[in-house]
Write an enzyme that holds these catalytic residues in place. Structure first.
Site, mmCIF file in Angstrom:
data_model
loop_
_atom_site.group_PDB
_atom_site.id
_atom_site.type_symbol
_atom_site.label_atom_id
_atom_site.label_comp_id
_atom_site.label_asym_id
_atom_site.label_seq_id
_atom_site.Cartn_x
_atom_site.Cartn_y
_atom_site.Cartn_z
ATOM 1 N N HIS A 1 -70.607 -16.917 -46.840
ATOM 2 C CA HIS A 1 -70.258 -16.185 -45.630
ATOM 3 C C HIS A 1 -68.963 -16.664 -44.953
ATOM 4 O O HIS A 1 -67.969 -15.949 -44.882
ATOM 5 C CB HIS A 1 -71.406 -16.292 -44.619
ATOM 6 C CG HIS A 1 -72.732 -15.862 -45.129
ATOM 7 N ND1 HIS A 1 -73.042 -14.552 -45.409
ATOM 8 C CD2 HIS A 1 -73.857 -16.576 -45.404
ATOM 9 C CE1 HIS A 1 -74.295 -14.467 -45.830
ATOM 10 N NE2 HIS A 1 -74.807 -15.682 -45.836
ATOM 11 N N ASP A 2 -69.003 -17.860 -44.396
ATOM 12 C CA ASP A 2 -67.973 -18.282 -43.444
ATOM 13 C C ASP A 2 -66.560 -18.404 -44.012
ATOM 14 O O ASP A 2 -65.588 -18.144 -43.287
ATOM 15 C CB ASP A 2 -68.385 -19.589 -42.778
ATOM 16 C CG ASP A 2 -69.581 -19.424 -41.851
ATOM 17 O OD1 ASP A 2 -69.757 -18.309 -41.310
ATOM 18 O OD2 ASP A 2 -70.340 -20.388 -41.670
#
Length: 314
Positions: free
Chosen positions: A243-244
């Protein structure tokens, strides 16, 4: 072009660690002013230590780490040890950090940095719940006009949620903070589950990190190996979403992503859909645009970028 001056607001779990490392590995592109830490994936004491550990692993203990909010604005803290392990960085044993936590509160650091530097020069990269940023905006509203952009990982539309059927974790943990940030008038770039689920950490991709002839490549391969096991079981996939790091990758290579300018509103009242990001994709309301919502990417180019930059780490 001069490097982007950025504050990384984060609750370090494994994917936050990869995002931080990608920024550190891109010194020509980023001036990292500091990490501001929030409770989220694990409680604040652990997220603070995790941020320091990652910077020391990557050879940048000089970047200051500021402790911030230890709980959401109104809700009880929800954490994600079931995903990230009890430390938030399960998958690798890192030594205890040696550099002390920076003096002062993360919120004060955000305000002082944005107000003291020229207008439009401090970008915020948000990897966790938005509590620190919301408090900073509430305490000093003038920073909103001075921040050129917030690039954040959070939310979802067609993917549903990953902590409830309706909500993505970062927004769910502090929906009131997210609502304040999304309504602040600051240009937003949102990397939601819709795009992060399109770049799986397959075994072949993890092996590219493990094969790097440095300490960071194998270390991050261990983190990714641990992180993917939960998502593989949950989604029935080979590999899990990463994700990040997409926030940092978007700032480095926006051309490998695609999305649309939309209005996003945050649900705060309903117990059933708390933290839902209501995305007006088809412009069926008259709510003004407040975000670039990213839905697609060239996933091979994303991993090529990660491996290329990680090769430059110690």
């Amino acid at each position: 072009m001069p490097p982007i001056s950025v504050i990384i607001d984060t609750d370090p779990g494994q994917d936050d660690a990869v995002a931080i490392a990608l920024a550190v590995a891109s010194p020509d592109d980023f001036e990292i002013l500091g990490l501001t830490i929030v409770a989220g994936n694990v409680p604040l004491a652990l997220t603070v230590d995790n941020g320091r550990k990652v910077l020391e692993l990557c050879g940048r203990p000089d970047i200051p780490v500021y402790a911030g909010a230890d709980r959401p604005l109104l809700e009880a803290l929800v954490t994600a040890e079931h995903v990230h392990g009890e430390t938030g960085l399960n998958g690798i044993d890192l030594p205890e950090p040696t550099v002390p936590v920076a003096a002062g509160h993360a919120v004060d650091f955000i305000i002082e940095t944005v107000m003291s530097r020229p207008e439009g020069t401090v970008t915020l990269c948000a990897l966790g719940p938005l509590t620190n940023i919301a408090i900073a905006l509430a305490r000093e509203p003038r920073i909103a006009a001075r921040i050129p952009r917030i690039v954040l990982m959070g939310g979802a539309m067609s993917e549903g949620g990953n902590i409830t059927p309706a909500a993505e974790f970062n927004i769910y943990v502090d929906p009131q903070a997210a609502a304040l940030v999304f309504a602040a008038g600051i240009p937003l770039v949102v990397l939601p589950l819709d795009v992060t689920h399109k770049a799986a950490t397959t075994p072949a991709r993890i092996e590219r990190f493990r094969a790097l002839p440095n300490r960071c490549g194998p270390a991050f391969a261990g983190l990714l190996d641990f992180a993917k096991r939960f998502d593989e079981e949950k989604y029935g996939t080979t590999g899990g979403p990463l994700h990040d790091p997409m926030t940092v990758a978007w700032m480095l290579r926006p051309e490998i992503f695609s999305g649309r300018e939309v209005n996003i509103a945050i649900e705060t009242a309903s117990p059933l859909t708390r933290g839902m990001t209501v995305v007006d994709w088809w412009k069926v309301t008259d709510r003004p645009v407040n975000a670039l919502f990213i839905r697609d990417l060239d996933d091979d180019a994303f991993y090529d970028l990660l491996v290329e930059r990680f090769a430059a780490l110690p």
